[in-house]
Design a protein around this motif. Structure first.
Motif, short mmCIF file in Angstrom:
data_model
loop_
_atom_site.label_atom_id
_atom_site.label_comp_id
_atom_site.label_asym_id
_atom_site.label_seq_id
_atom_site.Cartn_x
_atom_site.Cartn_y
_atom_site.Cartn_z
N LEU A 239 0.73 -1.17 0.14
CA LEU A 239 -0.07 0.02 -0.15
C LEU A 239 1.15 1.31 0.04
CD1 LEU A 239 -2.86 -1.10 2.40
CD2 LEU A 239 -2.87 -0.79 0.01
N GLU A 240 2.02 1.21 0.57
CA GLU A 240 3.02 2.41 0.55
C GLU A 240 3.60 2.51 -0.74
OE1 GLU A 240 7.07 3.50 2.82
OE2 GLU A 240 5.63 2.44 4.17
N GLU A 241 3.96 1.53 -1.17
CA GLU A 241 4.34 1.51 -3.00
C GLU A 241 3.37 2.26 -3.51
OE1 GLU A 241 7.25 1.77 -5.25
OE2 GLU A 241 7.91 0.34 -3.28
N VAL A 242 2.15 1.76 -3.35
CA VAL A 242 1.13 2.26 -4.19
C VAL A 242 0.78 3.77 -4.06
CG1 VAL A 242 -1.62 2.18 -4.59
CG2 VAL A 242 -0.39 0.10 -4.75
N TYR A 243 1.05 4.19 -2.79
CA TYR A 243 1.08 5.52 -2.32
C TYR A 243 2.22 6.37 -3.01
CZ TYR A 243 1.27 9.83 0.46
OH TYR A 243 1.31 11.19 0.91
N ARG A 244 3.27 5.85 -3.01
CA ARG A 244 4.28 6.33 -3.78
C ARG A 244 4.02 6.70 -5.30
NH1 ARG A 244 9.99 5.34 -1.06
NH2 ARG A 244 10.76 5.77 -3.11
N GLY A 245 3.57 5.63 -5.73
CA GLY A 245 3.16 5.46 -7.08
C GLY A 245 4.19 5.58 -8.23
N GLY A 246 3.71 6.22 -9.28
CA GLY A 246 4.58 6.42 -10.41
C GLY A 246 4.48 5.27 -11.43
N CYS A 247 4.98 5.27 -12.40
CA CYS A 247 5.04 4.17 -13.64
C CYS A 247 5.88 3.00 -13.43
CB CYS A 247 5.02 4.61 -14.86
SG CYS A 247 3.61 5.66 -15.28
N VAL A 248 6.94 3.29 -12.48
CA VAL A 248 7.96 2.19 -12.20
C VAL A 248 7.99 2.03 -10.70
CG1 VAL A 248 10.32 1.37 -12.45
CG2 VAL A 248 9.07 2.54 -14.38
N ASP A 249 8.24 1.00 -10.02
CA ASP A 249 8.37 1.03 -8.78
C ASP A 249 9.71 1.35 -8.19
OD1 ASP A 249 9.25 -1.56 -9.45
OD2 ASP A 249 8.78 -2.58 -7.65
N SER A 250 9.82 1.34 -6.82
CA SER A 250 11.47 2.13 -6.37
C SER A 250 12.39 1.24 -6.62
CB SER A 250 11.04 2.38 -5.12
OG SER A 250 10.28 1.65 -4.25
N THR A 251 11.98 -0.35 -6.89
CA THR A 251 13.19 -1.01 -6.91
C THR A 251 13.93 -0.92 -8.35
OG1 THR A 251 11.74 -2.92 -7.36
CG2 THR A 251 13.08 -3.13 -5.34
N ASN A 252 12.94 -0.55 -9.24
CA ASN A 252 13.44 -0.75 -10.79
C ASN A 252 13.60 0.87 -11.40
OD1 ASN A 252 13.28 -3.30 -11.31
ND2 ASN A 252 11.26 -3.26 -11.05
N GLN A 253 13.44 1.70 -10.69
CA GLN A 253 13.75 3.20 -10.95
C GLN A 253 15.13 3.30 -11.83
OE1 GLN A 253 13.30 5.68 -7.65
NE2 GLN A 253 11.30 5.81 -7.54
N SER A 254 16.20 2.79 -11.22
CA SER A 254 17.51 2.92 -11.84
C SER A 254 17.29 2.26 -13.12
CB SER A 254 18.79 2.61 -10.95
OG SER A 254 18.38 1.37 -10.54
N LEU A 255 16.70 1.14 -13.35
CA LEU A 255 16.89 0.51 -14.62
C LEU A 255 16.25 1.11 -15.83
CD1 LEU A 255 17.41 -2.19 -16.17
CD2 LEU A 255 15.51 -3.18 -15.26
N ALA A 256 15.12 1.64 -15.45
CA ALA A 256 14.20 2.30 -16.44
C ALA A 256 15.05 3.66 -16.71
CB ALA A 256 12.83 2.85 -15.56
#
Length: 328
Positions: A239-256
């Motif tokens: 739910l916290e990750e959904v709150y942070r949101g965005g099109c890419v979750d926090s683990t894959n930000q750097s890969l994107a």
């Protein structure tokens, strides 16, 4: 120990790399070779999970000379690095968005291994691409379903069911479409240490996948965790990750961001949640290696009508093309 294992892995996937480490082990001289690929095997150090090695391979695999097919052995799920389950659920769909897809793109978990002894085994295969597509990925969309896996190795299979029930007790208040499968591995495929854990993913109508995961404490370290607690905490993390949101979750930000940088000389845009400290450091590396600067626009929750502050990252790719890929 795990860093030496990582250097050996990089040596295996490349051809002609020169690596020299001084006697005290404080400086490393590395001269990169060609990314070669092919069919390989590697035993990862059990002090870090396979996810630590896999994250780097995901960045390099599309640019090999031959399609990469590698078997990695070690710890599949721990509390430090992204687990293999999360990378399978989130990183592979992300690669597809950049045009890296096909039947040969897969992560397969043959055996699970929990810390401290490991004993897991996975297969990672990835096709090669000459160029990457630019992406416009700015609307995450609304959450439509939640999927997940509750796994247990060398403990009672009931543990997984208890985790599923407690996670559902929280998530059912928000969404009816929830399916969490249990994965209980026995015998040889259960690795060498007992443990259990959970990986949850939320999928939106536009194909964005956000993930959260938790694993039990390693045998002989820390206090024992109840599966009910772990299931609830994992649901709250999602739910916290959904709150942070965005099109890419926090683990894959750097890969994107890396794949956007290496794309065609065209504009790529992606909407992210708050940047993680790792991503911020990664942006500095992108600037020093590729001289790429991202245009960063912050979007307040009022504009987006949801969750935390968002960041719109825009860049023009450097037009990287895979020179070592054989032209047929």
């Amino acid at each position: 120990d795990f860093e030496a294992s990582f250097i050996r892995l990089i040596d295996k996937v490349t051809n002609g790399s020169r690596i020299e480490i001084n006697q005290t082990g404080t400086t490393l001289y590395y001269q990169p070779g060609l990314l070669y690929g092919g069919s390989l095997e590697h035993d990862c150090s059990p002090s870090r999970s396979i996810g630590y090695y896999l994250e780097s391979l995901l960045c390099l695999a599309p640019f090999m000379k031959h399609p990469l097919k590698i078997v990695l052995r070690g710890v599949t799920n721990d509390q430090v690095d992204p687990s293999v389950d999360v990378l399978k659920a989130t990183a592979l769909p992300l690669l597809k968005k950049f045009g890296i897809d096909g039947e040969s793109l897969e992560i397969k978990i043959n055996r699970r291994g929990m810390p401290p002894k490991g004993g897991g085994e996975i297969l990672f295969a990835c096709p090669v691409r000459k160029v990457l597509q630019p992406v416009q990925f700015t609307d995450p969309g609304k959450i439509k379903r939640i999927r997940g896996t509750a796994y247990s190795v060398r403990v009672s299979p009931q543990m997984a069911n208890r985790m599923v029930e407690s996670a559902r007790s929280i998530l059912n208040k928000f969404l009816p479409d929830i399916y969490i499968c249990t994965d209980h591995m026995k015998g040889v495929s259960s690795g060498k240490s007992p443990g259990f854990g959970m990986c949850l993913t939320a999928e939106t109508i536009n194909g964005t996948i956000l993930s959260a995961e938790l694993a039990s404490n390693p045998q002989g370290q820390g206090t024992a965790v109840l599966p009910e607690e772990l299931g609830q905490n994992c649901a709250k993390l999602l739910l916290e990750e959904v709150y942070r949101g965005g099109c890419v979750d926090s683990t894959n930000q750097s890969l994107a961001l890396l794949l956007m940088t290496l794309g065609q000389r065209d504009v790529s845009k992606v909407l992210l949640g708050p940047l993680s400290p790792y991503t911020i450091e990664f942006l500095r590396h992108l600037r020093s290696f590729f001289q790429i600067m991202f245009k960063i626009e912050t979007k307040t929750p009022e504009e987006e009508h949801m969750g935390g502050e968002k960041v719109l990252m825009t860049c023009v790719g450097i037009g990287f093309s895979n020179l070592s890929k054989t032209i047929r």
